[in-house]
Design a protein around this motif. Structure first.
Motif, short mmCIF file in Angstrom:
data_model
loop_
_atom_site.label_atom_id
_atom_site.label_comp_id
_atom_site.label_asym_id
_atom_site.label_seq_id
_atom_site.Cartn_x
_atom_site.Cartn_y
_atom_site.Cartn_z
N GLY B 6 0.82 -1.20 0.00
CA GLY B 6 0.00 0.00 0.00
C GLY B 6 0.86 1.25 0.00
N TYR B 7 0.18 2.41 -0.05
CA TYR B 7 0.90 3.66 -0.30
C TYR B 7 1.48 4.31 0.94
CZ TYR B 7 -0.45 3.32 -5.10
OH TYR B 7 -0.57 2.88 -6.40
N ILE B 8 1.10 3.82 2.14
CA ILE B 8 1.72 4.41 3.32
C ILE B 8 2.53 3.36 4.08
CG2 ILE B 8 0.19 6.38 3.73
CD1 ILE B 8 -1.38 4.50 5.61
N ALA B 9 2.70 2.19 3.47
CA ALA B 9 3.46 1.14 4.15
C ALA B 9 4.95 1.48 4.07
CB ALA B 9 3.20 -0.20 3.49
N ALA B 176 16.49 -14.80 -3.93
CA ALA B 176 16.12 -13.98 -5.10
C ALA B 176 14.60 -13.92 -5.25
CB ALA B 176 16.77 -14.56 -6.35
N SER B 177 13.93 -15.06 -5.08
CA SER B 177 12.47 -15.09 -5.23
C SER B 177 11.80 -14.22 -4.17
CB SER B 177 11.94 -16.52 -5.08
OG SER B 177 12.65 -17.40 -5.88
N TRP B 178 12.28 -14.36 -2.94
CA TRP B 178 11.73 -13.57 -1.84
C TRP B 178 11.87 -12.08 -2.14
CZ3 TRP B 178 15.16 -10.48 1.10
CH2 TRP B 178 14.59 -9.80 2.17
N TRP B 179 13.05 -11.71 -2.60
CA TRP B 179 13.30 -10.30 -2.87
C TRP B 179 12.34 -9.78 -3.94
CZ3 TRP B 179 15.53 -7.20 -6.83
CH2 TRP B 179 15.94 -5.93 -6.38
N LEU B 180 12.14 -10.57 -4.98
CA LEU B 180 11.22 -10.16 -6.04
C LEU B 180 9.78 -10.08 -5.55
CD1 LEU B 180 12.58 -12.07 -9.15
CD2 LEU B 180 12.24 -9.61 -8.92
N VAL B 181 9.36 -11.10 -4.82
CA VAL B 181 7.98 -11.12 -4.33
C VAL B 181 7.74 -9.93 -3.40
CG1 VAL B 181 6.36 -12.35 -2.81
CG2 VAL B 181 7.62 -13.59 -4.58
N ARG B 182 8.72 -9.65 -2.57
CA ARG B 182 8.60 -8.55 -1.63
C ARG B 182 8.46 -7.21 -2.37
NH1 ARG B 182 10.64 -5.14 1.62
NH2 ARG B 182 10.27 -5.21 3.87
N ARG B 183 9.28 -7.03 -3.38
CA ARG B 183 9.16 -5.82 -4.20
C ARG B 183 7.76 -5.71 -4.78
NH1 ARG B 183 13.83 -2.45 -4.10
NH2 ARG B 183 12.68 -1.13 -5.52
N LEU B 184 7.31 -6.84 -5.29
CA LEU B 184 6.02 -6.86 -5.96
C LEU B 184 4.89 -6.51 -4.98
CD1 LEU B 184 5.28 -7.56 -8.86
CD2 LEU B 184 4.62 -9.82 -8.06
N VAL B 185 4.97 -7.09 -3.79
CA VAL B 185 3.91 -6.88 -2.81
C VAL B 185 3.83 -5.40 -2.40
CG1 VAL B 185 3.34 -7.30 -0.38
CG2 VAL B 185 3.85 -9.22 -1.89
N TYR B 186 4.97 -4.77 -2.29
CA TYR B 186 4.99 -3.37 -1.86
C TYR B 186 4.79 -2.38 -3.00
CZ TYR B 186 6.16 -4.28 2.98
OH TYR B 186 6.09 -4.67 4.28
N VAL C 110 -0.15 4.68 -12.66
CA VAL C 110 0.96 4.21 -11.82
C VAL C 110 0.69 2.79 -11.33
CG1 VAL C 110 1.95 4.53 -9.51
CG2 VAL C 110 1.72 6.48 -11.06
N ALA C 111 -0.60 2.44 -11.23
CA ALA C 111 -1.01 1.25 -10.48
C ALA C 111 -0.47 -0.06 -11.04
CB ALA C 111 -2.53 1.17 -10.40
N ARG C 112 -0.02 -0.07 -12.28
CA ARG C 112 0.46 -1.34 -12.82
C ARG C 112 1.96 -1.53 -12.59
NH1 ARG C 112 0.06 2.05 -17.27
NH2 ARG C 112 2.11 2.37 -18.20
N ARG C 116 9.17 -0.33 -7.90
CA ARG C 116 9.39 0.59 -6.78
C ARG C 116 8.27 0.46 -5.77
NH1 ARG C 116 9.84 6.14 -9.53
NH2 ARG C 116 9.08 6.82 -7.50
N PRO C 117 8.58 0.69 -4.49
CA PRO C 117 7.51 0.65 -3.48
C PRO C 117 6.44 1.69 -3.77
CG PRO C 117 9.68 0.73 -2.43
CD PRO C 117 9.90 0.93 -3.89
#
Lengths: 291, 323, 249
Positions: B6-9, B176-186, C110-112, C116-117
């Motif tokens: 999310g945007y404030i995480a 590597a997978s964790w790092w990618l997933v984490r980027r994606l989630v945030y 931006v949403a897609r 970047r965080p």
């Protein structure tokens, strides 16, 4: 040609028997899913329980076949009532994921119990003497038991359909499937209706599991192994419908028998592909109501 | 410890997030005789991460995620047997193969929802299983696929019989997978997945291409599952039909739920606890083991929807309030 | 000058049930227009057709002069059409600011993005915060929506729509469920909306309608019953009979 015709008749006959069993087992699943919106993956457990119940009543307690079937139906219906009241009902408003997880949990537990009590092997089936042998008609021999199976299931289905069309309970079920909120607001006691319908559906599954023990072997992995087919019957037939799963069960019964007979190397290919095709074209199933 | 994005995480890596890696490194030295199990656990963590992405974050319920794991496993196996035993190439091929399957099946099945979607995922896995079962010349069928060898990684590190290389290899790939997933989630994409899960109608109303997002997430998840499958093939040097089975999908869901859905580290804790317990209990008391798993699922659903990590979170929150 | 939003002989039937019957309607640019009518008059169905959730059986919908009848919901949002829902339709387990930021991010494309965080897209975060501030929700920005009182959730509902910077805004009963003592806050927010935004409001709260709207369309049984200024509508005897009844004499 004569050979082909004769194999055609046999495939149709055995497919019909298999389809009827599939329908008996799955119809309760269709109604409860349509009625309560509950994704009950553990429905096969009731069928398995019915099978074990009948077989052990007959082999261990020497109960006669008709009585064993009645026992299977009643015991499973009662047990499912308890389950519904204490566990299922708490999850009616929960998400699909919770329902899926909960019912997978039930499957695991029942598989374990079945293995503990009955061991890992399929249960031997004892057909009573008067249903053994062959019946001769249309110039062919048909196994008596399967003829009985078809006749009995058809009468049961006729009774069920009559019940749903003509009784007050049936009217309430139909109304609630179609308009849940309205049914509640006109004072239908949905919670009691759910319990009764659930019990009836489970009881029917038990009957299917018991009568069909000769076709679908009763063993601990039963609820997992045949889950796909039960679900296919419901999903392809259409949720909440009685006729849809009937058509789907017969189609699958005949198609599966035909595949095994003529093209065993393709296994269940055809059924999976047909299922995928139907669900893509009509996600609500053949007879489901479009949403 | 939930990773909601999310945007404030705050997306920075917290100190506690290094714990799993320290623990994994310690295990390498402390439990050398368990490295084979360790490799398997690391592989399943990658698989669980891939499921978490669509199930926990995307809200797509699937009973057929093993289709992609198995595809990755078979692609890597067949490649090693027929063309080259180069491990990184094998991983790439497995990832791409599964990703492509994920893209095509996703495009088709994600048009549906609910029971139809659940059924489609199940039917696709069953179909893949049948294909692998019948295409014996390519897959070895029920006998499985073996008899290939994997070349040293980067030409330097060869796989040893104690599983040391395999363990570290899995650990690096998991990292590597964790790092990618984490980027994606945030990322904003991860946030929009949360949106799709939380309220589909609203997502449409703010002009989000929901179907497209779901397909993209599904494809990424499938590719990651394929990576895990390929990794299993290379570290065990064998592919069995069970990699495509419905049982594996079921087990995977159990592991993820046990750890906690939609929180990244649930995918770490779940497979670890499940597989270690299985190693101890399953062979000795198989019936009780399955009963325990079933009871655990029921209890989690009824009382602890956040899984183990959810319980820990609640405990910490209670302590804080108490003090 | 084309209307901000226009429908031409719009019809919708569900089987034999006619829920929209030849609705021809114009929302002028910058207008404050209200749609009223008794329950079951087809107001929400009409809104769902405007946004593209339902497709009409026949007729046309024009957005800024462009025929959008065949376009989906997504394309209409991209062309500046936003809506709120009669029943709160929010991301309940997500913070208030995220609810708005999701919308802003979609608008900005931006949403897609995947790498970047989300928090590093400052423009999105700042704009969402500023928007919440103008609605008096700055203090609740970090709170989870599900924990807010209902009245505030109604404001978030509007904030999300505003995050899309719409040219045309459809408000489906913005004050529904809000106690009368708080509905003035909704009205304040509506009054402060930019003058060039064209607004169609569906509302049962007649005080709110008559204070806010410059034009009123009365819908009855799926058809336009009458259209006029608030004064004309209030003066019309038939409207009083059909709809206002004893509530507003």
């Amino acid at each position: 040609m004569q050979d082909f015709l004769s194999s055609l008749v046999m495939v149709a006959f055995h497919g019909l028997a298999y389809g009827m069993i599939l329908y008996l087992i799955s119809v309760g699943l269709s109604v409860t899913m349509g009625l309560m919106g509950f994704v009950n993956l553990a429905h096969g457990v009731f069928a398995m329980a019915g099978g074990y119940m009948m077989l052990s009543a007959m082999s261990r307690l020497d109960v006669p076949f008709p009585l064993a079937i009645v026992i299977a139906f009643c015991a499973v219906a009662l047990a499912s009532m308890v389950l519904e009241r204490f566990l299922y009902s708490r999850l009616y408003s929960a998400g699909e994921l919770e329902q899926v997880l909960f019912t997978i949990g039930l499957i695991f537990m029942s598989v374990a119990v079945a293995r503990l009590v009955y061991g890992p092997l399929p249960q031997p089936v004892h057909i009573p003497g008067y249903l053994k042998g062959q019946l001769h008609f249309l110039g062919r021999d048909f196994p008596t038991y399967r003829v009985f199976l078809i006749v009995f299931s058809v009468s049961l289905v006729a009774l069920l359909w009559f019940g749903v069309e003509r009784t007050r309970w049936g009217a309430m079920v139909r109304a609630t499937v179609d308009y849940r909120a309205m049914a509640q607001s006109v004072g239908i006691n949905t919670s009691r209706l759910f319990t009764l319908t659930f019990a009836l559906g489970s009881g029917l599954a038990a009957l299917g599991g018991a009568l069909g023990a000769e076709i679908i072997a009763v063993e601990p992995t039963y609820p997992f192994e045949h889950l796909v087919f039960f679900l296919i019957v419901v999903a392809v037939g259409g949720l909440g419908s009685l006729r849809g799963p009937f058509v789907a069960a017969l189609l699958i019964g005949v198609a599966d028998t035909a595949c095994k007979y003529w093209i065993p190397e393709f296994g269940a290919f055809f059924i999976y592909i047909a299922t995928i095709a139907v669900l893509l074209l009509r996600p609500e199933g053949l007879f489901g109501k479009a949403t | 410890m939930t990773h909601a994005g999310g945007y404030i995480a705050d997306a920075r890596i917290r100190a506690a997030e290094w714990l799993p890696w320290v623990f994994a490194a310690l295990c390498y030295f402390a439990a050398p005789s368990y490295l084979t199990l360790g490799s398997y656990i690391l592989t399943m963590i990658i698989f669980a991460l891939s499921l978490d992405l669509i199930l926990g974050y995307g809200g797509i319920i699937t009973l057929g995620h093993s289709a992609y794991f198995g595809t990755g496993a078979y692609v890597a196996g067949i490649l090693a047997l027929r063309l080259t035993g180069e491990p990184l190439l094998g991983l790439l091929a497995g990832t791409l193969g599964a990703g492509l399957l994920g893209l095509f099946t996703g495009l088709v099945i994600l048009r549906t929802r609910g029971l139809a979607l659940l059924m489609l995922t199940l039917a696709i896995t069953s179909l893949c299983y049948e294909v692998a079962n019948r295409a014996t010349r390519l897959t070895g069928g029920a006998d499985g696929l073996g008899g290939f060898s994997i070349r040293p990684i980067l030409g330097l590190f060869s796989f040893d019989m104690f599983g040391k290389t395999a363990y570290l290899y899995c650990l690096v790939i998991l990292f590597a997978s964790w790092w990618l997933v984490r980027r994606l989630v945030y990322s904003p994409f991860g946030a929009s997945l949360t949106g799709v899960r939380e309220n589909n109608v609203r997502m449409h109303a703010i002009g989000a291409p929901v179907y497209q997002r779901r397909v993209v997430a599904y494809t990424i998840s499938a590719a990651l599952a394929g990576l895990a499958g390929a990794l299993l093939t290379q570290t065990t040097q064998f592919v069995g039909l069970n990699v495509l089975g419905f049982e594996l999908s079921g087990e995977l869901i159990v592991m993820l739920v046990l750890g906690g859905v939609g929180r990244i580290y649930g995918a770490f804790v779940g497979p670890l606890v499940y597989l270690v317990a299985q190693d101890y209990l399953a062979k000795r008391f198989p019936e009780y083991w399955y009963f325990g798993i079933g009871a655990m699922l029921v209890l989690v659903v009824m009382f602890a929807r956040g899984g183990i990590l959810g319980i820990i979170d609640a405990g910490i929150a209670r302590l804080r309030r108490g003090s | 000058m084309p209307a901000a939003l226009e429908t031409r002989r719009l019809c919708k039937s569900f089987g034999a049930l006619m829920v929209a019957d030849q609705i021809s309607f114009r929302l002028e640019s910058g207008a404050r227009h209200a749609l009223i009518g008794p329950n079951g008059a087809g107001k929400t169905t009409f809104v769902n057709m405007l946004t593209g959730r339902f497709s009409p059986t026949s007729g046309a919908i024009l957005l800024g002069g462009e025929d959008v009848t065949a376009l989906g919901q997504l394309a209409r949002v991209k062309r500046g059409l936003a809506r709120t829902f009669q029943i709160n339709t929010l991301f309940r387990n997500v913070s208030v600011v995220d609810n708005v930021a999701f919308a802003v991010a979609e608008r900005e494309g931006v949403a897609r993005r995947m790498f970047r965080p989300a928090g590093s897209y400052h423009a999105v975060v700042d704009e969402s915060m500023a928007l919440l501030d103008t609605l008096g929700l700055a203090q609740d920005a970090r709170a989870v929506v599900a924990g807010l009182p209902y009245g505030k959730q109604r404001l978030v509902e509007i904030a999300v729509a505003l995050g899309l910077r719409p040219r045309v805004l459809l408000l489906d009963e913005p004050a529904a469920g809000v106690p009368t003592s708080e509905s003035h806050r909704i009205l304040d927010v509506l009054d402060a909306l930019p003058k060039d935004m064209s607004i169609l409001i569906i509302e049962h709260d007649m005080d709110l309608v008559f204070r806010f709207a410059q034009r009123i369309t009365v819908l009855a049984q799926g058809a336009v019953f009458l259209e006029g200024t608030p004064a004309e509508i209030a003066a019309d005897k038939r409207v009083r009979e059909v709809y206002l009844g004893e509530r507003h004499v």
